[in-house]
Design a protein around this motif. Structure first.
Motif, PDB file in Angstrom:
ATOM      1  N   ALA A   1     -10.037  29.407 -40.641  1.00 57.48           N
ATOM      2  CA  ALA A   1      -8.493  28.937 -41.088  1.00 57.48           C
ATOM      3  C   ALA A   1      -9.803  29.140 -42.486  1.00 57.48           C
ATOM      4  O   ALA A   1      -8.303  30.229 -43.663  1.00 57.48           O
ATOM      5  N   SER A   2     -11.077  29.138 -42.666  1.00 60.12           N
ATOM      6  CA  SER A   2     -11.366  29.350 -43.305  1.00 60.12           C
ATOM      7  C   SER A   2     -11.390  30.919 -44.359  1.00 60.12           C
ATOM      8  O   SER A   2     -11.592  31.201 -45.546  1.00 60.12           O
ATOM      9  N   LEU A   3     -11.605  31.802 -42.729  1.00 65.02           N
ATOM     10  CA  LEU A   3     -11.651  32.882 -43.501  1.00 65.02           C
ATOM     11  C   LEU A   3     -10.213  33.866 -43.585  1.00 65.02           C
ATOM     12  O   LEU A   3     -10.381  34.788 -44.663  1.00 65.02           O
ATOM     13  N   VAL A   4      -9.110  32.758 -42.571  1.00 65.99           N
ATOM     14  CA  VAL A   4      -7.583  33.555 -43.346  1.00 65.99           C
ATOM     15  C   VAL A   4      -8.002  32.870 -45.070  1.00 65.99           C
ATOM     16  O   VAL A   4      -7.380  34.166 -45.796  1.00 65.99           O
ATOM     17  N   ALA A   5      -7.985  31.986 -45.125  1.00 66.63           N
ATOM     18  CA  ALA A   5      -8.138  31.460 -46.466  1.00 66.63           C
ATOM     19  C   ALA A   5      -8.243  32.654 -48.022  1.00 66.63           C
ATOM     20  O   ALA A   5      -8.063  32.758 -48.833  1.00 66.63           O
ATOM     21  N   MET A   6      -9.414  32.322 -47.115  1.00 68.07           N
ATOM     22  CA  MET A   6     -10.311  33.378 -48.581  1.00 68.07           C
ATOM     23  C   MET A   6      -9.850  35.452 -48.493  1.00 68.07           C
ATOM     24  O   MET A   6     -10.012  35.286 -50.209  1.00 68.07           O
ATOM     25  N   TRP A   7      -9.690  35.441 -47.173  1.00 70.13           N
ATOM     26  CA  TRP A   7      -9.068  37.015 -46.936  1.00 70.13           C
ATOM     27  C   TRP A   7      -7.450  36.861 -47.920  1.00 70.13           C
ATOM     28  O   TRP A   7      -7.326  37.471 -48.996  1.00 70.13           O
ATOM     29  N   LEU A   8      -6.949  35.800 -48.176  1.00 73.42           N
ATOM     30  CA  LEU A   8      -5.583  35.706 -49.179  1.00 73.42           C
ATOM     31  C   LEU A   8      -6.102  35.096 -49.885  1.00 73.42           C
ATOM     32  O   LEU A   8      -5.506  35.555 -51.335  1.00 73.42           O
TER      33      LEU A   8
ATOM     34  N   PHE B   1      -1.710  37.833 -44.853  1.00 69.87           N
ATOM     35  CA  PHE B   1      -1.755  37.002 -43.423  1.00 69.87           C
ATOM     36  C   PHE B   1      -2.395  37.725 -42.175  1.00 69.87           C
ATOM     37  O   PHE B   1      -3.227  37.401 -41.564  1.00 69.87           O
ATOM     38  N   ILE B   2      -1.247  38.128 -42.342  1.00 68.61           N
ATOM     39  CA  ILE B   2      -1.493  38.895 -40.345  1.00 68.61           C
ATOM     40  C   ILE B   2      -2.914  39.413 -41.052  1.00 68.61           C
ATOM     41  O   ILE B   2      -3.272  39.222 -39.632  1.00 68.61           O
ATOM     42  N   VAL B   3      -3.056  40.196 -41.624  1.00 70.20           N
ATOM     43  CA  VAL B   3      -4.094  41.196 -41.729  1.00 70.20           C
ATOM     44  C   VAL B   3      -5.681  40.646 -40.847  1.00 70.20           C
ATOM     45  O   VAL B   3      -6.511  40.866 -41.046  1.00 70.20           O
ATOM     46  N   GLY B   4      -5.713  39.077 -42.376  1.00 67.53           N
ATOM     47  CA  GLY B   4      -7.007  38.795 -42.817  1.00 67.53           C
ATOM     48  C   GLY B   4      -6.761  37.899 -41.242  1.00 67.53           C
ATOM     49  O   GLY B   4      -8.249  37.270 -40.654  1.00 67.53           O
ATOM     50  N   LEU B   5      -5.664  37.401 -40.905  1.00 67.33           N
ATOM     51  CA  LEU B   5      -5.560  36.357 -39.158  1.00 67.33           C
ATOM     52  C   LEU B   5      -6.532  37.101 -38.149  1.00 67.33           C
ATOM     53  O   LEU B   5      -7.278  37.090 -37.521  1.00 67.33           O
TER      54      LEU B   5
END
Lengths: 93, 128, 161
Positions: free
Chosen positions: C12-19, C29-33
């Motif tokens: 969750a925190s990595l996806v939030a950082m990516w966004l 969102f898909i790439v970050g996930l």
């Protein structure tokens, strides 16, 4: 009015950070010991990161944010490697 | 600096206050770092710049860009989290390196090494 | 489920950082996930010790306490530095015996003490459970002892042990 206030504040902040960088650099050159120099380098990195953020506010450009993030990462890695070197005399064991 | 004219008065006053607090704290921290006598005293001074010095400037930047782009901009939080996590690591490593070097030289100003560490207990923990 | 999402908080925190670093859109969102899932698999391959949190509700209290203390000690240290050489040097080392044994709790305590201006964590002896601190304003050793023992260690022991 708002332009005058913000221009003044940004200029003062940049001058304060420049003096802070100079002080960190003087300590880095003087030492007296290796750990003082490494800590001086780390302080210099943090101060320059904050300086770039203020530049970002001054120019209204978010590109400076990425630059300061990279500087923060480089500063961390450099200081950890140097501290490790001080402790053991070699970086990779 | 044409973009600043788009900022309303309250925003520019807030940004200015946070900028001055942050830059002032950083300057005081670096001044202490320059002036203090021993390395262990100097270890405390830069934390002023990395705790609320950095936080205040980051808050100023967040307010400025949120108002300018009229949407919440909070990617500065990433720098804040990163600096909060990494500063203790670097300071702790440097402090321990300095302590190790001072002890190796037999500097009387630092506390001596503790009695031998419990090698047996630590070895048992690894085996688990 | 836990094989695909081994560390939900990390993902969750990595996806939030990516966004935050790119932009809030479905594609990012898909790439970050995808990146976060690969990173979590890498993390799982390392088999780190999973920290156990007992009391989620006390974390907020801890954060508020720490933020307040950082503000207060910022002001204290800034005042001492500005007083200059008119003031006698009061810094010194002190040793504190700790009851906290949980590694994550000790790590959090180290981050708190070092991030606060005025105290620096220097050395921890794991066998004897003693902590060597350097305190900038060591006028009264008892006050610092009480502060660390009752304010932080007690709270951290409730959260982690």
């Amino acid at each position: 009015m708002s332009v005058a206030i913000l221009t003044l504040a940004v200029t003062i902040a940049q001058m304060a950070l420049a003096v802070a960088m100079a002080l960190a650099m003087v300590r880095m050159m003087r030492g007296p010991r290796a750990q003082d120099r490494v800590l001086g380098l780390d302080t210099l990195y943090v101060n320059s990161m904050l300086m770039l953020l203020v530049f970002g506010i001054r120019t209204g450009n978010t590109l400076y944010f990425e630059v300061s993030l990279i500087i923060a990462v480089f500063g961390f890695v450099a200081t950890v490697a140097l501290a490790k070197f001080l402790m053991r005399g070699e970086v990779i064991e | 600096m044409s973009h600043i004219a788009e900022l309303p008065l309250w925003a520019s006053v807030l940004v200015s206050i946070f900028l001055l607090i942050g830059a002032g704290l950083t300057l005081i921290g670096s001044f202490g770092f320059y002036r203090l006598g021993s390395f262990y005293d100097r270890l405390h001074a830069p934390t002023l710049g990395t705790s609320w010095g950095a936080a205040a400037i980051l808050i100023a930047s967040m307010i400025c860009f949120s108002v300018l782009q009229s949407r919440p901009v909070f990617h500065e939080l990433l720098i804040g989290i990163f600096v909060t996590i990494t500063t203790p690591v670097t300071l702790m490593l440097l402090g321990r390196a300095a302590l190790y070097r001072d002890r190796a030289e037999g500097n009387p100003e630092v506390p001596a090494m503790d009695p031998p560490k419990g090698v047996i207990e630590q070895g048992a923990a690894v085996d688990e | 489920m836990s094989r695909v999402f081994p560390y939900p908080l990390l993902i969750a925190s990595l996806v939030a950082m990516w966004l935050l670093l790119t932009s809030f859109s479905l594609g990012q969102f898909i790439v970050g996930l995808a990146v976060a899932l690969v990173a979590a698999q890498g993390m799982a391959a390392l088999h780190p010790a999973k920290p156990r949190l007992r009391r989620w509700d006390l974390i907020g209290k801890l954060i508020v306490t720490v933020l307040y203390d950082i503000v207060r000690s910022n002001i204290d240290v800034a005042r001492i530095i500005l007083q200059g050489s008119r003031r006698p040097n009061t810094s010194g080392f002190m040793t504190i015996p700790l009851d906290l044994r949980d590694p994550t709790g000790l790590a959090v305590l180290a981050v708190i003490l070092t991030a606060t201006p005025g105290t620096a964590w220097l050395d921890y002896n794991a066998a004897r459970g003693t902590l060597l601190l350097h305190v900038f304003d060591l006028v009264d050793e008892e006050t610092w002892y009480e502060l660390i023992k009752t304010r932080y260690e007690h709270l951290l022991m409730e959260i982690f042990e």
